[in-house]
Structure formats: C-alpha cells, structure tokens
Design a protein around this motif. Structure first.
Motif, PDB file in Angstrom:
ATOM      1  N   GLN A 177     125.375 -68.592 -36.630  1.00 55.57           N
ATOM      2  CA  GLN A 177     125.390 -67.276 -37.275  1.00 55.57           C
ATOM      3  C   GLN A 177     125.275 -66.172 -36.233  1.00 55.57           C
ATOM      4  O   GLN A 177     125.998 -65.181 -36.274  1.00 55.57           O
ATOM      5  CB  GLN A 177     124.253 -67.176 -38.276  1.00 55.57           C
ATOM      6  N   LYS A 178     124.391 -66.338 -35.253  1.00 53.34           N
ATOM      7  CA  LYS A 178     124.232 -65.337 -34.189  1.00 53.34           C
ATOM      8  C   LYS A 178     125.494 -65.255 -33.340  1.00 53.34           C
ATOM      9  O   LYS A 178     125.929 -64.168 -32.969  1.00 53.34           O
ATOM     10  CB  LYS A 178     123.023 -65.682 -33.324  1.00 53.34           C
TER      11      LYS A 178
ATOM     12  N   GLU B  75     119.853 -64.219 -29.273  1.00 48.84           N
ATOM     13  CA  GLU B  75     119.662 -62.872 -29.806  1.00 48.84           C
ATOM     14  C   GLU B  75     118.651 -62.087 -28.975  1.00 48.84           C
ATOM     15  O   GLU B  75     118.879 -60.931 -28.643  1.00 48.84           O
ATOM     16  CB  GLU B  75     119.209 -62.949 -31.264  1.00 48.84           C
TER      17      GLU B  75
ATOM     18  N   SER C 148     128.086 -63.341 -35.117  1.00 47.63           N
ATOM     19  CA  SER C 148     127.754 -61.919 -35.106  1.00 47.63           C
ATOM     20  C   SER C 148     128.186 -61.259 -33.794  1.00 47.63           C
ATOM     21  O   SER C 148     128.779 -60.177 -33.794  1.00 47.63           O
ATOM     22  CB  SER C 148     126.256 -61.736 -35.319  1.00 47.63           C
TER      23      SER C 148
ATOM     24  N   SER D  67     119.304 -70.979 -27.988  1.00 43.96           N
ATOM     25  CA  SER D  67     118.410 -70.695 -29.101  1.00 43.96           C
ATOM     26  C   SER D  67     117.781 -69.305 -28.970  1.00 43.96           C
ATOM     27  O   SER D  67     117.366 -68.720 -29.948  1.00 43.96           O
ATOM     28  CB  SER D  67     117.319 -71.758 -29.200  1.00 43.96           C
TER      29      SER D  67
ATOM     30  N   ASN E 275     121.101 -70.836 -37.693  1.00 37.40           N
ATOM     31  CA  ASN E 275     120.868 -69.572 -36.982  1.00 37.40           C
ATOM     32  C   ASN E 275     121.761 -69.395 -35.763  1.00 37.40           C
ATOM     33  O   ASN E 275     122.315 -68.320 -35.550  1.00 37.40           O
ATOM     34  CB  ASN E 275     119.400 -69.450 -36.577  1.00 37.40           C
ATOM     35  N   GLN E 276     121.898 -70.418 -34.923  1.00 35.02           N
ATOM     36  CA  GLN E 276     122.697 -70.272 -33.700  1.00 35.02           C
ATOM     37  C   GLN E 276     124.154 -69.935 -34.000  1.00 35.02           C
ATOM     38  O   GLN E 276     124.685 -68.971 -33.447  1.00 35.02           O
ATOM     39  CB  GLN E 276     122.601 -71.518 -32.830  1.00 35.02           C
TER      40      GLN E 276
ATOM     41  N   THR F 261     117.355 -74.403 -42.664  1.00 35.27           N
ATOM     42  CA  THR F 261     118.191 -73.229 -42.388  1.00 35.27           C
ATOM     43  C   THR F 261     118.155 -72.812 -40.918  1.00 35.27           C
ATOM     44  O   THR F 261     119.065 -72.129 -40.470  1.00 35.27           O
ATOM     45  CB  THR F 261     117.764 -72.036 -43.257  1.00 35.27           C
ATOM     46  N   HIS F 262     117.138 -73.239 -40.176  1.00 32.80           N
ATOM     47  CA  HIS F 262     117.084 -72.883 -38.758  1.00 32.80           C
ATOM     48  C   HIS F 262     118.280 -73.446 -37.983  1.00 32.80           C
ATOM     49  O   HIS F 262     118.658 -72.906 -36.950  1.00 32.80           O
ATOM     50  CB  HIS F 262     115.765 -73.339 -38.128  1.00 32.80           C
TER      51      HIS F 262
END
Length: 121
Positions: free
Chosen positions: A13-14, A58, A17, A55, A10-11, A6-7
C-alpha cells in the motif's frame, strides 16, 4: 490483532502511494514543460526498494522529503526537460506499479489460503 493480518498489506500500500505521487510529479512535468521558471519534480525512491528494509519506507520518505516525497530538481543545472524522457520515466513507474500490484495480489492470495486452511482445519 484480528483474524486478517492487515500489517502484511501495509508495504504494498505504501509503495503504491509513492508510485502514485511519482506519477503525479511526472505528469506535472509534462504539463508544465514550457512554463517559464517551472522546476522539474520527481520522486526518487529506488534506494528504499533495494535495501531489504522496506518496512520503514514511509518513515524514511518523510524524513528525507517531508510529508510528500515529491521534490523539485535543481534549477541551476542546464538540463532541459523533454517529453521523451518524462514518458520513459512514466513507463518505468508503470513497471514499478505492476510489481507492487502483483505483490499485493500475492499477499492477498496467501491470506485467503491461510484463512481457508484454518477454517477447514
């Protein structure tokens, strides 16, 4: 770590956002364009997308802008907002959204392929 990495998600998804927050700021600008004393808002995250170290996106956004990357623009300038300029920025934001969605889709496809290969191998 579980079977699905799942990592890797993350990128994108951020990025989605931040793009969403920028869309909100641009929409507010258009809605409040003629409101007396309103200060134009924007999210400038292009510097985070071009340096290859996204990476920590955020963390750097929070350090620079606080909990929300939306910032008000300087009200001392004589710039006036125009609907055309805000819509052009929304179009640019839409293109960034498409890039992020394609990246996310590609990552999901790679994960599915890896899972299929490991299940069959």
């Amino acid at each position: 770590m579980g079977i699905v990495p799942t990592h890797l998600l993350n990128q994108p998804q951020k990025m989605l956002s931040v793009i969403s927050q920028r869309q909100e700021a641009l929409s507010d600008n258009i809605a409040n364009m003629h409101t007396e004393g309103y200060r134009r808002k924007d999210v400038d995250f292009s510097q985070y997308l071009n340096n290859g170290t996204s990476s920590n996106l955020e963390v750097r956004m929070i350090e620079k802008y606080g909990p929300s990357p939306i910032s008000s623009m300087n009200s001392n300038s004589q710039e006036t907002m125009s609907t055309e300029d805000e819509l052009a920025l929304m179009q640019q934001n839409y293109l960034l959204y498409n890039v992020a969605v394609r990246h996310l889709s590609s990552t999901i496809t790679e994960i599915k392929t890896a899972l299929n290969v490991s299940a069959n191998g």
